[in-house]
Design a protein around this motif. Structure first.
Motif, PDB file in Angstrom:
ATOM      1  N   ARG A  65       0.791  -1.278   0.106  1.00 60.78           N
ATOM      2  CA  ARG A  65      -0.038  -0.222  -0.141  1.00 60.78           C
ATOM      3  C   ARG A  65       0.871   1.188   0.123  1.00 60.78           C
ATOM      4  O   ARG A  65       0.791   2.264  -0.648  1.00 60.78           O
ATOM      5  N   ASN A  68       2.088   2.579  -3.363  1.00 65.33           N
ATOM      6  CA  ASN A  68       0.913   3.246  -4.182  1.00 65.33           C
ATOM      7  C   ASN A  68       1.423   4.360  -5.117  1.00 65.33           C
ATOM      8  O   ASN A  68       0.815   4.603  -6.223  1.00 65.33           O
ATOM      9  N   SER A  69       2.108   5.162  -4.616  1.00 64.71           N
ATOM     10  CA  SER A  69       2.822   6.166  -5.210  1.00 64.71           C
ATOM     11  C   SER A  69       3.408   5.984  -6.351  1.00 64.71           C
ATOM     12  O   SER A  69       3.532   6.628  -7.504  1.00 64.71           O
ATOM     13  N   ILE A  72       0.718   4.923  -9.049  1.00 68.94           N
ATOM     14  CA  ILE A  72       0.119   6.003  -9.430  1.00 68.94           C
ATOM     15  C   ILE A  72       1.106   6.759 -10.567  1.00 68.94           C
ATOM     16  O   ILE A  72       0.544   7.368 -11.460  1.00 68.94           O
ATOM     17  N   LYS A 143      -9.276  -0.680  -1.630  1.00 65.50           N
ATOM     18  CA  LYS A 143      -8.731   0.653  -1.205  1.00 65.50           C
ATOM     19  C   LYS A 143      -7.767   1.153  -2.538  1.00 65.50           C
ATOM     20  O   LYS A 143      -7.730   2.235  -2.617  1.00 65.50           O
ATOM     21  N   CYS A 144      -6.787   0.159  -2.847  1.00 59.60           N
ATOM     22  CA  CYS A 144      -5.778   0.688  -3.692  1.00 59.60           C
ATOM     23  C   CYS A 144      -6.527   1.155  -5.032  1.00 59.60           C
ATOM     24  O   CYS A 144      -6.324   1.981  -5.727  1.00 59.60           O
ATOM     25  N   GLY A 146      -9.569   2.248  -5.561  1.00 58.99           N
ATOM     26  CA  GLY A 146     -10.220   3.550  -5.181  1.00 58.99           C
ATOM     27  C   GLY A 146      -9.137   4.674  -5.240  1.00 58.99           C
ATOM     28  O   GLY A 146      -9.470   5.742  -5.711  1.00 58.99           O
ATOM     29  N   SER A 147      -8.018   4.475  -4.812  1.00 61.53           N
ATOM     30  CA  SER A 147      -7.159   5.573  -4.863  1.00 61.53           C
ATOM     31  C   SER A 147      -6.551   5.718  -6.283  1.00 61.53           C
ATOM     32  O   SER A 147      -6.478   6.831  -6.814  1.00 61.53           O
ATOM     33  N   TYR A 148      -6.484   4.625  -7.247  1.00 64.48           N
ATOM     34  CA  TYR A 148      -6.186   4.974  -8.413  1.00 64.48           C
ATOM     35  C   TYR A 148      -7.252   5.663  -9.195  1.00 64.48           C
ATOM     36  O   TYR A 148      -6.896   6.458 -10.128  1.00 64.48           O
ATOM     37  N   SER A 150      -9.459   7.771  -8.073  1.00 61.11           N
ATOM     38  CA  SER A 150      -9.454   9.136  -7.460  1.00 61.11           C
ATOM     39  C   SER A 150      -8.445   9.801  -8.277  1.00 61.11           C
ATOM     40  O   SER A 150      -8.765  11.098  -8.855  1.00 61.11           O
ATOM     41  N   TYR A 151      -7.275   9.273  -8.638  1.00 62.70           N
ATOM     42  CA  TYR A 151      -6.000   9.866  -9.008  1.00 62.70           C
ATOM     43  C   TYR A 151      -6.430  10.334 -10.481  1.00 62.70           C
ATOM     44  O   TYR A 151      -6.157  11.272 -11.108  1.00 62.70           O
TER      45      TYR A 151
END
Length: 543
Positions: A65, A68-69, A72, A143-144, A146-148, A150-151
């Protein structure tokens, strides 16, 4: 009482049975207590085991996690321009994304991290904690993702408040473009990466792998399919015809994604069956949305009171808009394979004793009839009747071309299209004849021969030729500014004029020259070549 008597034996037997029953109950109670103690012990051991194993899984999950950066960054590098640019067609994903991009997300996760995740997953599964492992894994990956997502949304152009509020053309274009591009990245990149990661984490544990993959991917896929239907329904409910035709972009995007989804989740996997059912249901819902658009289209034609036009006022925009919309709908139905949806629409009679046909076909033809009637009413508003006939012919030619185009895509569905084409052609021929009479009968009347008296005939022909020159010049001046868009139709109209005008004019000029001799040239303003050249300039919009 004698101990050997029957009564004594019966009493002793009863007492013994009571003792045995009591001992049996005591044994059962002991067994139950031992079972409870054993179960409690096993539960405590299980809690101890999961308490020891779960932190390891959680730790490895957290390591990924925190990475993740890097993922992204990969999304930004590979898909940033595609998501951000309004110049790139949202449907042309493969043309703008390199082959390496499909593995960019999974490649951004270091192999050691995946190996550690696999080790922790194996410990959980081998200890029998399949459900707990799948839950923890699916929460982590959801969750991962979801973050992708959102970006990715931050990369896309955003509409202003006013554009969002009025839900105009820009709003619908933006919504569909955003959905298409994000869906492409999800289906073609993110979900394949999730499948690969899940396979490497769970390996031989197929049942647990399928469960985890389903919990991660199914909600996202259903969201994509639901969004497709949402956009189609919004377009169907809109009150502007220019929005109706945009439904084809939703259909095309949906169609392009289906092979990718099916290859990701093939049968007989449980997730594959679930997704196929969702796709079938979505196709039906999209089919219903297009039927709703046809109903809206009828209402729109009925309520359209002001006839806008272009190309010098002789090309009705309503014909262009309606037929383009029908063409887009037919293409969408063909592209997405909605024939099966049509099979579920009941066959009905058209009320004229013909064989039953689909309600789609009847509705299609009813729209054509309404459109022709509407355009005909508008054509009568022209001061010059000939201009109204050109207006009608322009409309009919475009309608005919679009009917043929639609029929080529949906020949098995548009059972009545041939009748619509024949009727349209008959009306076009009648309008051409009406135009000829309205514009040229009076001019042709000036080229008729005199009564045979030579002196009277000379004056008669001089006067008629003078009037012919004036009227012919005026007709050509006016009608050269009119516009007939279709080159073949323009040729048909011109040839119709030439067939009646050139022979009559040639005969008239021949006799005129014979009667007047060399003096005839003083009165002849147009040669046969001049007449033909001026007719060739008609209906070009003054260009």
């Amino acid at each position: 009482m004698d101990s050997n008597s029957p009564e004594a034996v019966q009493v002793n037997s009863g007492s013994q049975m009571d003792v045995d029953s009591q001992e049996q109950e005591e044994d059962m109670q002991v067994d139950s207590e031992e079972a409870a103690q054993q179960a409690n012990s096993e539960s405590q051991e299980a809690k101890t085991d999961i308490a020891l194993i779960m932190p390891k899984l959680t730790a490895y999950i957290n390591v990924i996690r925190t990475n993740n950066s890097t993922v992204i960054d990969a999304i930004h590098n590979y898909f940033g321009q595609y998501l951000r640019s309004e110049e790139i067609d949202d449907l042309d994903f493969k043309e703008h994304i390199s082959i390496d991009a499909s593995n960019s997300v999974i490649n951004a996760i270091h192999p050691d991290m995946i190996d550690n995740l696999h080790e922790a997953v194996m410990m959980m599964l081998e200890a029998g904690f399949d459900r707990e492992c799948c839950n923890e894994y699916s929460k982590f990956r959801t969750k991962c993702l979801g973050s992708y997502l959102s970006y990715m949304k931050t990369l896309q152009p955003q509409l202003g408040f006013e554009e969002n509020a009025k839900k105009g053309t820009n709003f619908f274009n933006h919504e569909i473009r955003e959905w298409t591009k994000v869906s492409n990245v999800i289906v073609r990149v993110l979900l394949p990466s999730e499948r690969t990661l899940c396979q490497r984490a769970f390996l031989r544990y197929t049942e647990a792998k399928n469960l985890a993959l389903m919990e991660v991917c199914r909600p996202l896929l259903i969201s994509i399919l639901d969004s497709a239907v949402k956009h189609a329904v919004e377009l169907a409910r809109s009150k502007k015809i220019e929005y109706f035709s945009r439904i084809s972009r939703v259909f095309k995007a949906f169609h392009d994604l289906m092979p990718e989804i099916e290859s990701l989740f093939p049968g007989p996997e449980p997730l594959g069956d679930l997704i196929r059912n969702e796709v079938i249901n979505t196709r039906k819902r999209l089919g219903k949305a297009t039927m709703d658009i046809l109903k809206r289209l009828e209402d729109w034609i009925y309520k359209e009171n002001e006839m806008a036009s272009f190309y010098g006022g002789l090309y009705p925009i309503i014909s262009w808009d309606v037929m383009n919309c029908l063409g887009e709908i037919c293409e969408a139905w063909t592209v997405i394979g909605l024939e099966k949806v049509l099979e579920e629409i009941p066959m009905v009679s058209d009320g004229e004793g013909t064989a039953p046909c689909s309600s789609f076909s009847i509705q299609f033809n009813r729209i054509i009839e309404m459109l022709n009637s509407h355009v005909e009413i508008e054509s009568k508003k022209y001061t010059d009747p000939a201009e109204g006939y050109i207006f009608m012919m322009n409309s009919q030619r475009y309608i005919q071309q679009k009917i043929i185009d639609c029929q080529s895509k949906m020949s098995t569905i548009l059972l009545m299209a041939n009748g619509a084409i024949d009727e349209n052609n008959a009306k076009a021929r009648q309008n051409l004849e009406d135009y000829r009479q309205s514009s040229w009968d009076e001019v042709l009347g000036l080229l008729k021969q005199g009564d045979g008296d030579e002196r009277n005939e000379v004056e008669y022909m001089k006067e008629n030729l003078k009037l012919f020159n004036v009227q012919f010049k005026e007709i050509c001046r006016v009608q050269s500014t009119w516009f007939v868009l279709d080159e073949e139709l323009r040729k048909e109209i011109r040839e119709t004029i030439e067939e009646i005008l050139l022979p009559s004019y040639g005969t008239f000029i021949g006799k005129f020259q014979k009667v007047l001799g060399s003096d005839a040239d003083r009165y002849i303003e147009y040669s046969m070549y001049d007449i033909d050249a001026l007719l060739n300039d008609l209906f070009r919009g003054g260009s």
